[in-house]
Structures are given as structure tokens and as C-alpha cells.
Design a protein around this motif. Sequence first.
Motif, PDB file in Angstrom:
ATOM      1  N   ILE A 206       0.858  -1.183   0.000  1.00 22.05           N
ATOM      2  CA  ILE A 206       0.000   0.000   0.000  1.00 22.05           C
ATOM      3  C   ILE A 206       0.897   1.237   0.000  1.00 22.05           C
ATOM      4  CG2 ILE A 206      -1.692   1.343   1.313  1.00 22.05           C
ATOM      5  CD1 ILE A 206      -2.801  -1.188   2.444  1.00 22.05           C
TER       6      ILE A 206
ATOM      7  N   PHE B 257       1.838   4.864   0.931  1.00 24.64           N
ATOM      8  CA  PHE B 257       1.517   5.784   2.019  1.00 24.64           C
ATOM      9  C   PHE B 257       2.089   7.183   1.808  1.00 24.64           C
ATOM     10  CE2 PHE B 257      -0.262   2.634   4.826  1.00 24.64           C
ATOM     11  CZ  PHE B 257      -0.884   3.344   5.844  1.00 24.64           C
TER      12      PHE B 257
ATOM     13  N   ALA C 253      -0.131  10.156   2.176  1.00 22.00           N
ATOM     14  CA  ALA C 253      -0.982  10.227   3.367  1.00 22.00           C
ATOM     15  C   ALA C 253      -0.703  11.492   4.158  1.00 22.00           C
ATOM     16  CB  ALA C 253      -0.737   9.002   4.251  1.00 22.00           C
TER      17      ALA C 253
ATOM     18  N   PHE D 103      -6.470   5.193   7.160  1.00 21.78           N
ATOM     19  CA  PHE D 103      -5.935   5.348   5.803  1.00 21.78           C
ATOM     20  C   PHE D 103      -5.997   4.021   5.047  1.00 21.78           C
ATOM     21  CE2 PHE D 103      -2.561   5.348   2.619  1.00 21.78           C
ATOM     22  CZ  PHE D 103      -2.753   6.563   1.990  1.00 21.78           C
TER      23      PHE D 103
ATOM     24  N   SER E 110      -8.187   3.042   1.631  1.00 14.69           N
ATOM     25  CA  SER E 110      -7.292   2.901   0.481  1.00 14.69           C
ATOM     26  C   SER E 110      -7.916   2.113  -0.665  1.00 14.69           C
ATOM     27  CB  SER E 110      -5.988   2.214   0.912  1.00 14.69           C
ATOM     28  OG  SER E 110      -6.226   0.848   1.268  1.00 14.69           O
TER      29      SER E 110
ATOM     30  N   HIS F 153      -7.552  -0.988  -1.048  1.00 13.39           N
ATOM     31  CA  HIS F 153      -6.632  -2.068  -1.379  1.00 13.39           C
ATOM     32  C   HIS F 153      -7.324  -3.414  -1.176  1.00 13.39           C
ATOM     33  CE1 HIS F 153      -3.005  -4.608  -1.297  1.00 13.39           C
ATOM     34  NE2 HIS F 153      -2.391  -3.599  -1.895  1.00 13.39           N
TER      35      HIS F 153
ATOM     36  N   SER G 178      -6.725  -4.956   2.273  1.00 13.37           N
ATOM     37  CA  SER G 178      -6.771  -4.025   3.404  1.00 13.37           C
ATOM     38  C   SER G 178      -7.179  -4.734   4.697  1.00 13.37           C
ATOM     39  CB  SER G 178      -7.711  -2.855   3.113  1.00 13.37           C
ATOM     40  OG  SER G 178      -9.023  -3.326   2.852  1.00 13.37           O
TER      41      SER G 178
END
Length: 582
Positions: free
Chosen positions: A419, A421, A424, A489, A493, A495, A498
Motif C-alpha cells: 500500500i 503511504f 498520506a 488510511f 485505500s 486495497h 486491506s
Amino acid sequence: MECELGKITLYLSKAGKSFADVIESGKLPEQDNDNFKIRQFTVSDHQCVFYCQQVKNPANETPPWIDFINENLEDGQLLEFRPRSERPSGLLLIEKDNRVYAAAFGTRGISWLDKKKFEPDFGIKVAMNMCGNEEVRQAKSSIQSHTTQVIDRQLSKPSNSFDFGMSEIEFLRYISAHIQDNKNITLQGKDCLTIKIIGEEKLSWERLIAFLDEFVNSYGSEAYKELFPNYPNLSPVTEETQETLDNLLIDKLKSEQLDTIHFAIPEFLSDDEYSFSYSNKEKLNNHIVSHIRIEDLYHGAQAIFKSKDEVTLKSLNTKKVYAYSHDEDKILGNVCWSLYSCIVAEIQHDSQYYILSLGEWRQVDTDFYSALNNFITNDLPEDTLAEHFNGIDISCIQSSQNREGIFNDKYCEVNKNAIKFDTAKLKIGLARKDKEFCDILELDNNIARIVQVKKYGGCSSINYLFSQTRFYCEFFLTDDVFLKEIREFIEKSGHLKSDEFLQHIKASTEDVVGANYEVQMFLLYDDKKEKPTKESLPLMAKYELKLTYERLRKTLKYKRVSLAMVPVKIVNFTKTKKKEVA
């Protein structure tokens, strides 16, 4: 009746300096007048000179707080007080054993000294050696990173220096402590040494002269190294040594021996906001480069010098590097640095090791140097990424920049367990929502890997990578607000994995354990150049890396901390821009 002092502050000159050498040129009259006196005398066979000036400080304007009150008063009531003062200032110089001791009095005395002619670490070394680490009253330290933190500590009673709780990343800058076996004498040490004496026996002339021998002998001792491990292991050099090192540097630059020399902006600037120029001419075209290189001294269209013979100490100090703002599309004439201050060099001379950084030469302690290199060679793991992560093109044609964010994007496109970041905006405690935690977070075989990424470059940039890694990884384990922001976050996301990430990263810092995480630091280097080795890192970057490694592994108990040199495609963008004349 013999006069005695309870307090005096002393400075120690470098060896071989005369009275005239240590006075700032043009600061003092050469002979007596109504407000200025010079007196020469001898104490215990030592030549002394004393300068004394009656300083008048008249003020023609009333203080603003009186004006503030006067706004509400009638003419007959107006306050018309004006501050005036008239006090003497003095400077005592004592010659002893080829050195000059200086003691300043009043408000002006210290301003008459040429500080470059004095030992910058005299006071703190004497205080550490003569006081030891048992009866310390105060300590001041600093953390050198992409920002500098200055920390003052004072205990309710004199204590062991270890009771001050300084972390291993702090540099000791000042101490106040009792002399060993004499609680009536306190030494306060930084560049100067302040002696404070209580009790009946104060500081007489005889006692002062006797102390001078103790001070200079203590200054030459290395006992402080074991007593105060937080004191930096880099010593200032003499003017003669600096001249020798500058000459060696010029010789290396002219002969293109650049293996231990590089260019780096002496402060951290975001690559996403700035490029650079070696000129800022009103009418001619200025070459804009995406990053500065030592080879630019005499190669390429943007070459700073027409020939190597033009490379001199004077020209390196005269010519500048300017920041170019992409947002404003202009060269910033007020954001600039001398070429000399941008040079990072490491030179070995007469079995000693020296570094040039921020425009200053420093001698490296031999034991410190060996310990750093042993750590880098024997203890620091170095990773090699899978082949498909090598050679990623990080250039952005539109912005004429090479961006780490492009690497992060493409890395996460290829690695479905990762992921991104780096965009962020997270919050730590009550601070602003502007933190990022890491560049990449990946989960592989129930081990989460925290990855920080930075382009290989100057010491400031590399140090920033290591220090921010240490900073974010510590708050990840200790700050519930930060942990909550990280989990949110991940949830947002989108994802595919996740849920797996959230199962691994618990909701409370009490349940987040460093042993379940690895930390990787990626340094992206130009694949057209030879791969840099971890041994070739700048010395202070090695030190920052060692502090980061030991903090994460030994204190925070992360499972593994490693470094990886990652080859990427980098474009040296250049363009020309004529300065707009208003």
C-alpha cells in the motif's frame, strides 16, 4: 585588602596567538581617550593587558509601554521618562604558555574578541574532565537531524549525568557541574568556561593564575570520552590544518579525484518544490538543473567554471548555488549557498580522518570512525530487491524532476501486497495532519514491512531518510492517535488486502509489537552510474543510520532493519531561463 571575585568567564585562544591577534579588527581604539583606557601589567611573570570602556547608552525615544499609557493622559500629566545608562565594560587578556586567556566583563567586553581565534570546545571539555559525571547540575543537548532540537535539562540536586535521561541521538552541548571533591566550585562549560565559587575563599589573582594551568591540562585530556558518551566525536581543526585540507581539496577537485567528494545542498529542501541554478544573471540565460553534481564544476552546458584552473578556494566561496522555485517559475536570489558550503568531502591526512560539511572542517575521532565503519560493514543488513523492481523510470517530463513518488507508484503497481503511504496526511497526537508514516507498507507472510524511500544524494537528504524512519517508527508503536490514522488510511485505500493489513495492525499501541515488523530504507541511485556501497555513505549519514538502527532494533525491538541501494532511471533535466527584470 585583597579583592576576590566569585565568578569569571574565560576563553582560551588557539596556540600561538598574540594579544593583537585575538581582538576583532577595528573594534577598539589604539590609545587612551576620555571613555577608553588600556592598562598593561604583569601578574606572576605573566603579561596582562586590560581594555576598559565607559559605555553610554542614551535613548532618545521613550519605551513603547510609556507611550501606550500616555495615550490616555492629558498634556500636563504626560510621562517623559527616558532610559539612560552609563556603565564600564572590560576585557582582560593573560598570556600564558603560548596562549591567551580572555575574560570579558560588562555588556561589551565579549564583542571585542575575534571568536575564530579561540578554541570552540574549551569550556565543555574542561568542565567534563574536571567535574566528571557525578555532580552535574544542568545539561544542554541538541538533536541534529533535518531539524535541530535544543533541549535544556536541570535537576533539583547535582546528580549523575545518566540521570538526565539523554537519548543516544542527542549531542551534549553544555554542562554545569561541581568540580570533583569541591562542591564550592561550579564549572559551566560550552565554548567558554565559567567558574563560580561560593564560600569564604573566592578567586584571587594567585588562585586564578594557578587555575589556568589546570584548565589547559584538562583541555588536552580525553577522559571525557568514557564519562560523557553523548559528546560529539568531531573536533574543530586549527587554522593551519584547515588551510592544508583546503589545499588538498582543491588538488582533488582539479585532478577529478571525486570518489569521496560530492555536492549537496546544506539544508533539506523538498525535491518536489525546487531545482537549482549556478547563476542568477539579470540578462543572460541561466541553466536550471534538477539536482547539483560535483561534476558540474567543469563539465556540461551548465559548467560553473570554464577550466579547472579557475577552481580556487576564493572562487568556491564566491560563486553560489541558487534555489529555483517551480511554483513561482523563477530563481530565488535570496535562497542561495556558496559552492564551498555545498561540498561534502572526506579526506585522510597524516593518519587522521577529516570531513567537510556545512562549510566547516572537523577531525573525526579515530575510535568513533572505526566503530561506525565496523557497524556499517558487519552489522547493517543490506538487501537486494527483485529484478523487476530495478530500473524504474522516476523522471517526470512535465515537471522536469525526478520524483520518489513515481517509484512508489510503480512499486505498488507491481507488488500487490503493498500500500502506498507517501501521499498520506496523518496526525500524531495533537499535531497537524501532515505526517505520512512511511512511503510503502507491505505485508508478506505475516510480516509487515515499513519502507522509506529517498534518492541517493547529499548527507542532508540521506540523514532525513534515516531520521524520519526513526521518528515515524517510534510513534507508530507509542501514539494511539497516529495508529488510528494509519488504520483509517488503510480502510479508505481500497486495497484488495486491506482487511489483512488491519488484522495485522492492531487497534491499540499496547498490542502493536515491534517484533512483528521489519523496516527497510531504500536509497534510489542513477542506474547509469556505479552502484554506491553502504561503506561509501557520508560519515555523518553513517552515524545517523547507526543511531536509527540501534534505536529501532535494541530499544523498539523491530524484527529487522535494513538498507537497500535501488537502481532507477534518473534524467538530469536542464533548461535555460532568463531572469525577468521588473
